[in-house]
Design an enzyme around this catalytic site. Structure first.
Site, PDB file in Angstrom:
ATOM      1  N   ARG A 117      28.041  -0.741  11.695  1.00  0.00           N
ATOM      2  CA  ARG A 117      27.269  -1.896  12.151  1.00  0.00           C
ATOM      3  C   ARG A 117      26.166  -2.141  11.118  1.00  0.00           C
ATOM      4  O   ARG A 117      25.549  -1.185  10.617  1.00  0.00           O
ATOM      5  CB  ARG A 117      26.635  -1.635  13.520  1.00  0.00           C
ATOM      6  CG  ARG A 117      27.596  -1.770  14.695  1.00  0.00           C
ATOM      7  CD  ARG A 117      28.051  -3.221  14.921  1.00  0.00           C
ATOM      8  NE  ARG A 117      28.916  -3.373  16.070  1.00  0.00           N
ATOM      9  CZ  ARG A 117      30.255  -3.315  16.038  1.00  0.00           C
ATOM     10  NH1 ARG A 117      30.890  -3.088  14.896  1.00  0.00           N
ATOM     11  NH2 ARG A 117      30.949  -3.505  17.138  1.00  0.00           N
ATOM     12  N   GLU A 135      24.016 -10.727  10.897  1.00  0.00           N
ATOM     13  CA  GLU A 135      25.393 -11.165  10.750  1.00  0.00           C
ATOM     14  C   GLU A 135      25.565 -12.505  11.427  1.00  0.00           C
ATOM     15  O   GLU A 135      25.138 -12.616  12.585  1.00  0.00           O
ATOM     16  CB  GLU A 135      26.318 -10.144  11.431  1.00  0.00           C
ATOM     17  CG  GLU A 135      27.405  -9.666  10.522  1.00  0.00           C
ATOM     18  CD  GLU A 135      28.205  -8.518  11.114  1.00  0.00           C
ATOM     19  OE1 GLU A 135      29.005  -8.798  12.013  1.00  0.00           O
ATOM     20  OE2 GLU A 135      28.017  -7.376  10.670  1.00  0.00           O
ATOM     21  N   HIS A 188      32.895  -8.776   8.080  1.00  0.00           N
ATOM     22  CA  HIS A 188      33.213  -7.966   9.273  1.00  0.00           C
ATOM     23  C   HIS A 188      34.711  -8.048   9.604  1.00  0.00           C
ATOM     24  O   HIS A 188      35.115  -8.599  10.630  1.00  0.00           O
ATOM     25  CB  HIS A 188      32.355  -8.421  10.473  1.00  0.00           C
ATOM     26  CG  HIS A 188      32.225  -7.364  11.534  1.00  0.00           C
ATOM     27  ND1 HIS A 188      31.127  -7.240  12.352  1.00  0.00           N
ATOM     28  CD2 HIS A 188      33.082  -6.379  11.919  1.00  0.00           C
ATOM     29  CE1 HIS A 188      31.305  -6.230  13.197  1.00  0.00           C
ATOM     30  NE2 HIS A 188      32.487  -5.699  12.944  1.00  0.00           N
TER      31      HIS A 188
HETATM   32  C1  GLV Z   1      34.366  -4.066  15.508  1.00  0.00           C
HETATM   33  O1  GLV Z   1      33.421  -4.047  14.790  1.00  0.00           O
HETATM   34  C2  GLV Z   1      34.489  -3.301  16.694  1.00  0.00           C
HETATM   35  O2  GLV Z   1      33.503  -2.690  17.145  1.00  0.00           O
HETATM   36  O3  GLV Z   1      35.592  -3.283  17.256  1.00  0.00           O
END
Ligand code: GLV
Length: 321
Positions: free
Chosen positions: A234, A263, A282
């Site tokens: 993250r 983000e 991401h």
């Molecule tokens: C993606 O970042 C997830 O947490 O599945």
């Protein structure tokens, strides 16, 4: 009998969506952009279930705006966008989608690590800019994998899948995670040793108050000058301002980020000025099959919650004690 009402906050893959439609009266948000806060609060008012994404903030205010809510199913393994304590206090089970995205995310971490080490994106830009005029013995030199040390911070499913891949690349693997047993030839160590000894550092911790900004000016200072930092966890696990300074001053060699703080990353972010910072939007779990499986598992969690059954993957299982 009337079907339960649910709100699905985006068009997720059909594999999950068709299961939701079979069992529920589904209101599915059609826009590419997530619902605004006002839309989200309005759309959950009379729903029994919610299928949310990591872009949706699911907090106490939202739960109070949805008095019939029986289940929150988040289509992600991370649940930092959901106030799980608030859900537990209201006896609402929260589901997530672990397991099905482990390999895709570990593959992605490896792709980023290889790309940063071998300067793939810089090379690609170089060719497109018309700069490739000869083979040069000193052009865009990067780092070797064989014999180098990979430090994995967070040794859960994804961290271990990264260690498994690292064996094939002859990396020496160490990890920091007080709650995890050794696996795939990786050796446990303390955080300070990992930071000092690793040539590659890959982050696989969830975002919590303990892990927020765990990579900061102080921890970056402990890393080797050739260190490559990879973040597929993250964004806020890394203090992006401190990272910018460390990359700009070549205190570390490079970073490869799948996740950023904030983000999406604003287009005027100083990180985007740096050649030694590779950034993708991401995409850790972004393979077709993985997203199909995530949507299916999220639908199964949702439906189990609506039936009053135990969710196949529940992050607050104490509700069933
Ligand atoms: C993606 O970042 C997830 O947490 O599945």
């Amino acid at each position: 009998m009337a079907k339960p009402k649910v709100f699905v906050t985006r068009i997720v893959p059909e594999k999950g969506l068709s299961l939701v439609r079979d069992f529920c009266e589904a209101d599915i948000w059609q826009d590419e952009m997530p619902p605004s806060r006002a839309d989200l609060l309005a759309r959950v008012r009379d729903v029994d279930g919610l299928l949310s994404l990591l872009t949706d903030k699911i907090d106490a205010e939202l739960m109070d705006a949805a008095p019939r809510l029986k289940v929150i199913s988040n289509m992600a393994v991370g649940v930092d966008n959901v106030d799980v304590a608030a859900a537990t206090a209201r006896r609402i089970p929260v589901g997530n989608t672990p397991g099905v995205l482990t390999d895709a995310t570990a593959d992605h971490a490896f792709a980023l690590m290889l790309s940063a080490a071998r300067r793939i994106v810089e090379g690609e830009k170089y060719v497109r800019a018309g700069k490739w005029i000869t083979w040069h013995p000193q052009l865009l030199l990067g780092a070797d994998f064989a014999g180098a040390t990979l430090g994995i911070i967070g040794f859960g499913r994804i961290g271990q899948a990264v260690a498994k891949r690292a064996q094939g690349f002859d990396l020496h693997v160490i990890y920091h995670d007080p709650s995890a047993r050794p696996a795939y030839g990786a050796t446990p160590t303390d955080l300070g040793t990992l930071l000092r000894e690793s040539d590659f550092i890959s982050l696989h911790v969830p975002l919590t108050e303990q892990t927020r900004h765990m990579i900061n000016a102080e921890t970056l200072r402990k890393m080797k000058p050739n260190a490559i930092l990879v973040n597929t966890a993250r964004g806020p696990v890394v203090d992006s301002q401190a990272l910018y300074i460390a990359l700009k001053s070549k205190q570390i060699f490079a970073a490869a980020l799948d996740v950023t703080e904030p983000e999406p990353l604003p287009v005027d972010s100083p990180l985007l000025e740096l050649d030694n910072c590779l950034i993708v939007p991401h995409l850790g779990s972004a393979s077709r099959q993985t997203r199909d499986e995530m949507s299916f598992l999220a639908a199964q969690n949702l439906i189990a919650g609506l039936k009053g059954e135990r969710l196949p993957n529940c992050v607050n299982p104490q509700l069933y004690d």
